[in-house]
Design an enzyme around this catalytic site. Structure first.
Site, PDB file in Angstrom:
ATOM      1  N   CYS A   8       0.807  -1.207   0.000  1.00 38.09           N
ATOM      2  CA  CYS A   8       0.000   0.000   0.000  1.00 38.09           C
ATOM      3  C   CYS A   8       0.847   1.267   0.000  1.00 38.09           C
ATOM      4  O   CYS A   8       2.067   1.215   0.015  1.00 38.09           O
ATOM      5  CB  CYS A   8      -0.939   0.020   1.206  1.00 38.09           C
ATOM      6  SG  CYS A   8      -0.182  -0.476   2.754  1.00 38.09           S
ATOM      7  N   CYS A 425       9.287 -12.300   1.336  1.00 34.70           N
ATOM      8  CA  CYS A 425       9.316 -10.996   2.003  1.00 34.70           C
ATOM      9  C   CYS A 425       8.274 -11.002   3.112  1.00 34.70           C
ATOM     10  O   CYS A 425       7.139 -11.436   2.891  1.00 34.70           O
ATOM     11  CB  CYS A 425       9.022  -9.866   1.024  1.00 34.70           C
ATOM     12  SG  CYS A 425       8.950  -8.236   1.814  1.00 34.70           S
ATOM     13  N   CYS A 488      15.177 -10.712   0.466  1.00 36.47           N
ATOM     14  CA  CYS A 488      14.606 -11.606  -0.547  1.00 36.47           C
ATOM     15  C   CYS A 488      15.659 -12.136  -1.516  1.00 36.47           C
ATOM     16  O   CYS A 488      15.409 -13.113  -2.229  1.00 36.47           O
ATOM     17  CB  CYS A 488      13.482 -10.917  -1.305  1.00 36.47           C
ATOM     18  SG  CYS A 488      13.976  -9.427  -2.193  1.00 36.47           S
TER      19      CYS A 488
END
Length: 525
Positions: A8, A425, A488
């Site tokens: 977001c 993640c 990651c």
């Protein structure tokens, strides 16, 4: 990369009382500054397309703070294609301050109740607040269990946003009146993960805060009586703020507006940095600056790094083709360094609608519908196909098939402007299990990368495949590796709870248990 999504983005704006309104103020005046919020959210729409919303503050309304949120894109939610309906919304939610949010779900359901901002009503103005949150709490399971351990507590949603709302509310409880800085200091001691927060309460107080590691970006600007902040600087630039007045909020700090005074204050120690490198690689708008580094220049440098590594013969039939849209900066720079054309051999259908996370054939069909190869450009060519990253490989497989079958390319050499993604993640990017990732199966410990790349190319149907090495990222971002979160691509997480979740993910993968580490963590608490 159409199968990868961010969680977001947040935005905030406030016009302080002033004899002279800001030059950026809407025609309706300072008391209607909230009208600028949809415009700001449009500029960070890349960060979330599932829902959008805003909360405005106006002391003259019975609903002093009032929240509007719906599922859909910013244009859909705010009815921007219908002047009358959009104007009615803006009149209803007019205010001298507002916060806004765009969302894509990495946890929680796809329904309106998960749309942000979250508003908590209360009889006391200081406890009546609304907030939006970008990020993810890696210790969500522990926080949730701690709240539910009290029989008087109940959680209605499976999202860390609700956890954060309750923790903030708990800090506000009682007769003492803690400051916004004290509240953020106290909750930050409990939170492990990534977060940027925008909050407004019914006293007209506002805060915008960034986590102590700086994982998630936040920019702010102040000009005269006007303050604004957003996940990305482009939203402030397009409002008309002077570039010199736009700054990155330092990790562990917050902007507060209390009693009509703007302050920048530290709420937590920040002994190290862990900026998400993917912001520069993929997520951020190419026109943004993240922590004083241009996103475009970072991607341009990535392309130059790819060019240094190139070994295939270059002839008059060699072309570079970017996968639209965010790999274009890297592709153009790579082509320039190699002295070959960079051409749009793939055309993206910008009107194919939002792409939600779908399993199996659903995701594959979405990818196939999004891109059209141009046979006139690709036929008979040796193609250097440049992509930002390969996560699940769904999109890349579809593209290679279409470039061969429709485009009639002679050779396809995939070049990835990022190292292989080998770990999930837990800080707000939608990749939660090892099994869903493409690279880990091939990148086994002790194996030479070139051997792994050969097998990966064969699996994808490409003639060759090359990733950037780890050290290229720090050079492109122009920051030391120690300042970046690269979990990651390394499996090394900047927080304890993140590392714990990864250990759970590795165990799940080894046992063939294909569930999210969060779910396993909840079961273990």
């Amino acid at each position: 990369m159409s199968d990868l999504r961010h969680e977001c983005g947040i935005a905030a704006i406030y016009h302080l009382p002033s004899a002279e309104p800001s030059r950026l103020c809407p025609q309706q005046g300072p008391e209607a500054i909230s009208r600028l919020m949809p415009r700001m959210l449009l500029d960070i729409q890349n960060r979330g397309q599932l829902s959008a919303g805003m909360t405005s503050y106006s002391p003259t309304r019975s609903q002093i703070i009032d929240t509007y949120r719906e599922l859909g894109s910013v244009a859909e939610v705010f009815r921007l294609s219908h002047r009358g309906k959009a104007e009615a919304l803006m009149q209803q939610y007019e205010g001298r301050a507002a916060i806004g949010h765009v969302r894509y779900a990495t946890c929680g359901e796809e329904d309106r109740s998960y749309a942000q901002p979250f508003e908590r009503h209360h009889l006391q103005k200081r406890k009546w607040f609304s907030f939006g949150f970008n990020g993810q709490l890696a210790n969500y399971a522990e926080l949730r269990q701690a709240l539910l351990a009290d029989d008087d507590h109940h959680l209605a949603r499976t999202t860390d946003t609700e956890i954060m709302m309750h923790e903030i509310s708990r800090e506000m409880s009682g007769e003492l009146r803690p400051s916004l800085v004290e509240i953020m200091h106290n909750v930050s001691q409990k939170f492990d993960g990534a977060y940027s927060v925008a909050l407004v309460n019914a006293l007209g107080e506002m805060m915008v805060a960034r986590d102590p590691l700086g994982i998630k970006p936040v920019s702010y600007a102040i000009e005269g009586p006007l303050f604004a902040a957003a996940s990305e600087s482009v939203a402030l630039l397009n409002l008309g703020f002077e570039p010199a007045n736009i700054h990155s909020l330092e990790p562990g700090t917050m902007v507060t507006i209390v009693d009509n005074e703007i302050k920048i204050e530290r709420f937590a120690d920040s002994p190290r940095r862990a900026h998400c490198f993917f912001e520069w690689i993929y997520f951020a708008n190419v026109a943004s600056n993240i922590d004083d580094r241009s996103v475009y220049l970072s991607r341009k440098t990535l392309g130059e790094e790819l060019a240094k590594l190139e070994t295939i013969p270059i002839d008059e039939d060699t072309i570079v083709v970017p996968v639209p849209d965010t790999s274009k900066g890297a592709a153009d720079a790579m082509a320039y360094q190699l002295g070959v054309p960079s051409v749009e051999g793939l055309i993206r259908n910008r009107y194919s609608g939002r792409t939600f996370i779908e399993g199996g054939a659903g995701r594959k069909d979405k990818a196939a519908a999004k891109y059209t190869p141009l046979r006139e450009v690709l036929e008979g060519k040796r193609i250097l196909l440049v992509e930002d990253s390969i996560v699940r490989s769904t999109t890349m497989r579809v593209l290679i098939d279409k470039i061969r079958e429709v485009g009639h390319a002679r050779e396809i050499h995939v070049r990835v402007a990022c190292p292989p993604i080998i770990a999930p993640c837990f800080y707000g990017i939608d990749m939660s299990t090892i099994s869903e990732l493409f690279a880990p199966e091939f990148m086994t410990p002790g194996r030479e990368p070139e051997a792994a790349y050969t097998d990966m190319a064969r699996e994808l149907g490409a003639d060759s495949l090359r990733y950037l090495p780890l050290e290229s990222i720090a050079r492109a971002v122009n920051r030391p590796q120690s300042d970046l979160c690269q979990a990651c691509i390394t499996g090394e997480y900047p927080t304890d709870a993140g590392q714990k979740l990864y250990d759970i993910a590795v165990t799940n993968d080894a046992s063939g248990t294909n569930i999210r580490a969060y779910e396993s963590a909840e079961a273990q608490v």
